[in-house]
Structures are given as C-alpha cells and as structure tokens.
Motif scaffolding. Structure first.
Motif, PDB file in Angstrom:
ATOM      1  N   LYS A 121      31.918   8.978  59.780  1.00 51.43           N
ATOM      2  CA  LYS A 121      30.865   9.711  59.112  1.00 51.43           C
ATOM      3  C   LYS A 121      31.361  10.761  57.973  1.00 51.43           C
ATOM      4  O   LYS A 121      31.151  10.477  56.848  1.00 51.43           O
ATOM      5  N   ASN A 135      24.185   3.816  53.692  1.00 51.28           N
ATOM      6  CA  ASN A 135      24.738   2.902  54.591  1.00 51.28           C
ATOM      7  C   ASN A 135      25.140   1.576  53.815  1.00 51.28           C
ATOM      8  O   ASN A 135      24.116   1.001  53.210  1.00 51.28           O
ATOM      9  N   THR A 136      26.285   1.225  53.538  1.00 49.91           N
ATOM     10  CA  THR A 136      26.698   0.103  52.717  1.00 49.91           C
ATOM     11  C   THR A 136      26.200  -1.230  53.303  1.00 49.91           C
ATOM     12  O   THR A 136      26.224  -2.309  52.613  1.00 49.91           O
ATOM     13  N   GLN A 137      25.820  -1.288  54.637  1.00 44.45           N
ATOM     14  CA  GLN A 137      25.636  -2.453  55.353  1.00 44.45           C
ATOM     15  C   GLN A 137      24.222  -2.980  55.039  1.00 44.45           C
ATOM     16  O   GLN A 137      24.005  -3.985  55.016  1.00 44.45           O
ATOM     17  N   GLY A 177      21.777   7.493  54.985  1.00 40.46           N
ATOM     18  CA  GLY A 177      22.492   8.037  55.995  1.00 40.46           C
ATOM     19  C   GLY A 177      21.937   9.626  56.465  1.00 40.46           C
ATOM     20  O   GLY A 177      22.831  10.588  55.836  1.00 40.46           O
TER      21      GLY A 177
END
Length: 92
Positions: free
Chosen positions: A3, A31-33, A38
């Motif tokens: 993180k 969150n890139t997914q 976040g």
C-alpha cells in the motif's frame, strides 16, 4: 508495504494542482485492478536531502481514496521550492 509503495507511485504521478482551496496538493488513490478507491492508505509528502528522506507531511486516504490537503499547513509554494536550510517555517 504494498500500500505504501502504491501510494508513493500514485503521489509521484499525481500532478500538483492549485485549486480555490488553500492547499495545493491533493491525492487520489485508485485500485488499478478494479478502479475502486483505495481507502486507508498512508501517504507521506517528503523530499530527499543528503541521502535521506525528510517528511513534510503525512495523511491517510479516506473512504473515497482521497487526501484533500497534503501540503504542509501554513507553508507557501516558495517554502518547498527553496533548497534545504532555506525554508521558511519548515524544518530541514
């Protein structure tokens, strides 16, 4: 650890923008997914001086993944633009 690394990366790529508010630095972590915010990520605003990092301020992202004011309270843009030892109101 992940993180903090992600927050550091996001902070490096996040542009500093001046808004109508007094604080010119904000952070938005996603969150890139999945593209979701976040929350709860610790972010440190620091500079590198003589082989070590010197912290200017820190914060934790809210439920929307944002820190709305990371720039040190009471500091001006001139304070962080000057070399260490010549800052007004900031240690270093």
């Amino acid at each position: 650890m992940f993180k903090k690394a992600l927050a550091t990366l996001v902070l490096l790529i996040t542009s500093v923008t001046v808004s109508a508010a007094d604080n010119p630095l904000s952070v938005h972590v996603l969150n890139t997914q999945n593209g979701l915010p976040g929350p709860g990520i610790e972010v440190t605003f620091a500079y590198y001086d003589n082989g070590q990092w010197v912290s200017l301020n820190a914060g934790k992202t809210n439920e929307q993944g944002r820190i709305t004011a990371l720039y040190p309270a009471g500091a001006t843009s001139d304070d962080t633009a000057k070399p260490p030892g010549r800052r007004n109101g900031l240690s270093g």
